[in-house]
Scaffold this active site. Structure first.
Site, PDB file in Angstrom:
ATOM      1  CG  HIS A   1     -14.660  15.562  27.241  1.00 38.13           C
ATOM      2  ND1 HIS A   1     -14.199  14.448  26.589  1.00 38.13           N
ATOM      3  CD2 HIS A   1     -15.625  15.129  28.093  1.00 38.13           C
ATOM      4  CE1 HIS A   1     -14.861  13.371  27.005  1.00 38.13           C
ATOM      5  NE2 HIS A   1     -15.736  13.770  27.917  1.00 38.13           N
TER       6      HIS A   1
ATOM      7  CG  ASP B   1     -18.231  14.841  30.807  1.00 36.40           C
ATOM      8  OD1 ASP B   1     -18.924  15.524  30.038  1.00 36.40           O
ATOM      9  OD2 ASP B   1     -17.414  13.987  30.427  1.00 36.40           O
TER      10      ASP B   1
ATOM     11  CB  CYS C   1     -18.439  16.080  25.644  1.00 37.78           C
ATOM     12  SG  CYS C   1     -18.474  17.332  26.944  1.00 37.78           S
TER      13      CYS C   1
ATOM     14  CG  ASP D   1     -16.725  18.880  30.083  1.00 39.93           C
ATOM     15  OD1 ASP D   1     -17.351  19.069  31.156  1.00 39.93           O
ATOM     16  OD2 ASP D   1     -16.428  17.737  29.656  1.00 39.93           O
TER      17      ASP D   1
ATOM     18  CB  SER E   1     -23.480   8.407  24.312  1.00 40.38           C
ATOM     19  OG  SER E   1     -23.159   8.838  25.628  1.00 40.38           O
TER      20      SER E   1
END
Length: 633
Positions: free
Chosen positions: A370, A364, A383, A351, A327
């Protein structure tokens, strides 16, 4: 009846013999005189030179190697003189017997014998080879008193390299090693053969290798009159050797120590640099190695311990090992979406906890999703679904084209050897990488994984630190470097290694502000909040968790996975947020969540760099810290 000769006949024969003998002697004298004339007149220069060569030996004088110090002047590499017992095999009838006899005077163990045989194999026949190094004064006195018994053996004073901080800078400084055939080929190719006469060692790895030509200096010489035994009688002429240049680095010993101790023996790497100059403030590869082990020739036991270790301490993870960025790639993806017009800061998605593409469900990190996510929240809470969708909208070609100027997938040009390129995936890369047509084809699902820093993505910590520095320096990229000044050994003048701006990326200030604001909130309310709770300074950051193997649609359960198959832990950070003076990338191999392993290391480093605060102990590890309030990375 006896025949009598007349006296006149005998006298005549005698005269003839005398004449013949005289002519013969005269001819011999002429030949001898001619030879004397040839040798002493016509060939005078040649034989005079040879006679002088037998009387006078030209001895190379190796230069004093330049020192290496940190930014505050603390010594990282220096020289010290020591006595060495050396044998010239060309002047010794029985080398083994001589070594046995020497062993009665000074201590010579099996390691010394093995090292001697190894060095002898790589040395020229007429060169002396050390059998013992670092003799004590008592051992020198013992040998000198008995030297007449050992023709071809002598004591020499040599300079040795010393690294006072041991393994703290093993991967930065490198080490000195004995010159081998490959080194000789490089020296000859560079036209430096004469300059390395009398030199046995050369820089290996790190700065010792990359700055070898400056550190080495220029070899001098002495014309020495010798006796029939080859021993020096007096010095007739001397050409002084010029010492090598010294290096002043950008790194800080104390910051390096804090960063190293923060790893607490765990595998990983850290690169911290000044984003405004590219000067590297700390470069850690954990575990490291002690370069002092290589100074006299590393022992078999020590070499096996280093080479066979499953932790690979000789591997410079900071510049050579490439990992999926996880990430930590998302801020750059978010910036790509803004710069290429695929997203606005206010644009949001819903999401559900997954993204479906081609019949495959990409999960996810947070079950249930989220909720409503905009650009800011996508970075703060990390996310995945947001970036699955963004990657699909951008396409792999646009992603690769946008990321390349940040230095992803290419060497940064840092001034130590051994840097890897990493992998910035694209259809062109895949076609060149694989041979079979089926493998060369780029699939849309691969683009989805690239969007969250997985898939074929693979970058080194130095690449991530450089890319982050470029982002927080408003698009101006500097080449990372470890040397700040080069010091002339004669005049003492300092030559600065000027910051080298590689390129200026045409990034919009408003888009950079959006990304940087979100990265600041990562450490306030997002995935990095736990590690930076109570920090008296503003810091921007991003956590990252990189998969080591494919989950194939299932959810990751750390307790069910072998330690070396667990996720890698990433954290990138810069501070102070309003005017960054330091940017860093931290990786902990198999450390799990970035918020749990890598972020606490970054906190300790920033606390020391900005506040002078030394940590009281190692940062919390996997057993006593969890992900931040928002979960995920």
């Amino acid at each position: 009846m006896t025949e009598f000769r007349s006296p006149d006949q005998e006298v005549g024969q005698l005269r003839q013999r005398v004449v013949v003998a005289g002519v013969f002697m005269f001819l011999c004298l002429c030949v001898l005189a001619g030879r004397f004339f040839y040798l002493q007149v016509m060939r005078f220069d040649y034989y005079h030179t040879r006679a002088e060569d037998n009387r006078i030996a030209v001895v190379p004088v190796p230069p004093n190697r330049g020192t290496i110090v940190d930014r505050k002047g603390e010594v990282l590499a220096r020289n010290f003189a020591a006595y060495t017992l050396e044998i010239n095999p060309s002047r010794v009838e029985d080398v083994d017997a001589t070594i046995d006899a020497l062993g009665q005077i000074v201590q010579i163990d099996d390691y010394d014998r093995r090292r001697f045989r190894k060095f002898r194999e790589t040395s020229k026949y007429f060169e002396s080879v050390p059998i013992r190094t670092r003799l004590t004064d008592v051992e020198v006195a013992r040998f000198v008193a008995r030297r007449y018994r050992f023709p071809g053996v002598d004591v020499r004073a040599r300079l040795f390299r010393e690294y006072p901080h041991g393994d703290l800078f093993g991967h930065v400084i490198g080490y000195m090693g004995r010159i081998n055939t490959r080194d000789e080929a490089r020296i000859e190719e560079a036209g430096e053969t004469a300059n390395y006469r009398g030199t046995d060692h050369i820089g290996k790895r790190g700065l010792e290798q990359s700055y070898e030509s400056l550190l080495h200096g220029h070899t001098g010489s002495e014309q020495v009159e010798v006796d029939v035994g080859g021993r020096a009688v007096r010095v007739l002429d001397r050409r002084t050797a010029l010492p090598g240049h010294s290096l002043i680095l950008t790194v800080d010993v104390d910051l390096q120590r804090v960063a190293t101790q923060a790893f607490a023996g765990r595998r990983g790497a850290l690169v911290a640099m000044n984003p405004k100059t590219g000067g590297v403030l700390a470069l850690v590869s954990s575990p490291s190695f002690d370069p002092n082990l290589f100074v006299d020739g590393i022992s078999v036991a020590d070499w096996r311990a280093l080479n066979d270790s499953p932790d690979h301490p000789l591997l410079n993870r900071a510049i050579y090992s490439a990992y999926p960025p996880g990430s930590t790639f998302k801020p750059f993806m978010g910036l790509a979406g803004l710069e290429l017009g695929k997203r606005t800061p206010e644009q949001s998605i819903v999401d559900p906890g997954y993204f479906v593409f081609g019949g495959h469900r990409f999960l996810d990190d947070k079950p249930g999703g989220h909720g409503v996510v905009d650009m800011h929240k996508s970075i703060v809470e990390s996310c995945n679904t947001y970036y699955y969708m963004l990657a699909n909208d951008l396409g792999i070609e646009a992603i690769a084209d946008f990321m390349a100027p940040f230095g992803f997938g290419q060497p940064t040009g840092i001034d130590i050897p051994g840097e890897a390129s990493g992998v910035l995936p694209s259809p062109a890369w895949k076609k060149a990488r694989f041979r079979k047509p089926g493998q060369q084809r780029w699939y849309g699902g691969e683009t989805i994984s690239v969007g969250i820093g997985q898939g074929y993505n693979a970058y080194t910590p130095i690449q991530l630190a450089t890319a982050l520095s470029t982002l927080v320096n408003n698009g101006v990229m500097f080449r990372p470097h470890l040397v700040q000044y080069i010091v002339d050994p004669v005049t003492g003048a300092r030559t600065q290694v000027a910051p080298d701006p590689v390129r200026r990326l045409p990034l919009k200030a408003e888009n950079l502000a959006v990304i940087r604001a979100a990265m600041v909130d990562v450490t306030r309310t997002g995935t990095g909040a736990r590690a930076f709770a109570g920090a008296p300074y503003a810091v921007g950051g991003k956590t990252g968790t990189a998969q080591v193997y494919s989950l194939r649609g299932s959810r990751y359960k750390e307790g069910d996975v072998a330690e070396r198959l667990r996720d890698h832990s990433w954290f990138i950070a810069y501070a102070p947020a309003e005017d960054p003076k330091i940017a860093m990338a931290v990786l902990v191999e198999n450390g799990g969540f970035g918020s749990r392993s890598a972020a606490p290391i970054a906190r300790q480093v920033l606390d020391y760099y900005l506040l002078g605060k030394r940590p009281e102990g190692p940062p919390p590890g996997a057993e006593d810290a969890g992900p931040g309030p928002a979960g995920g990375d």
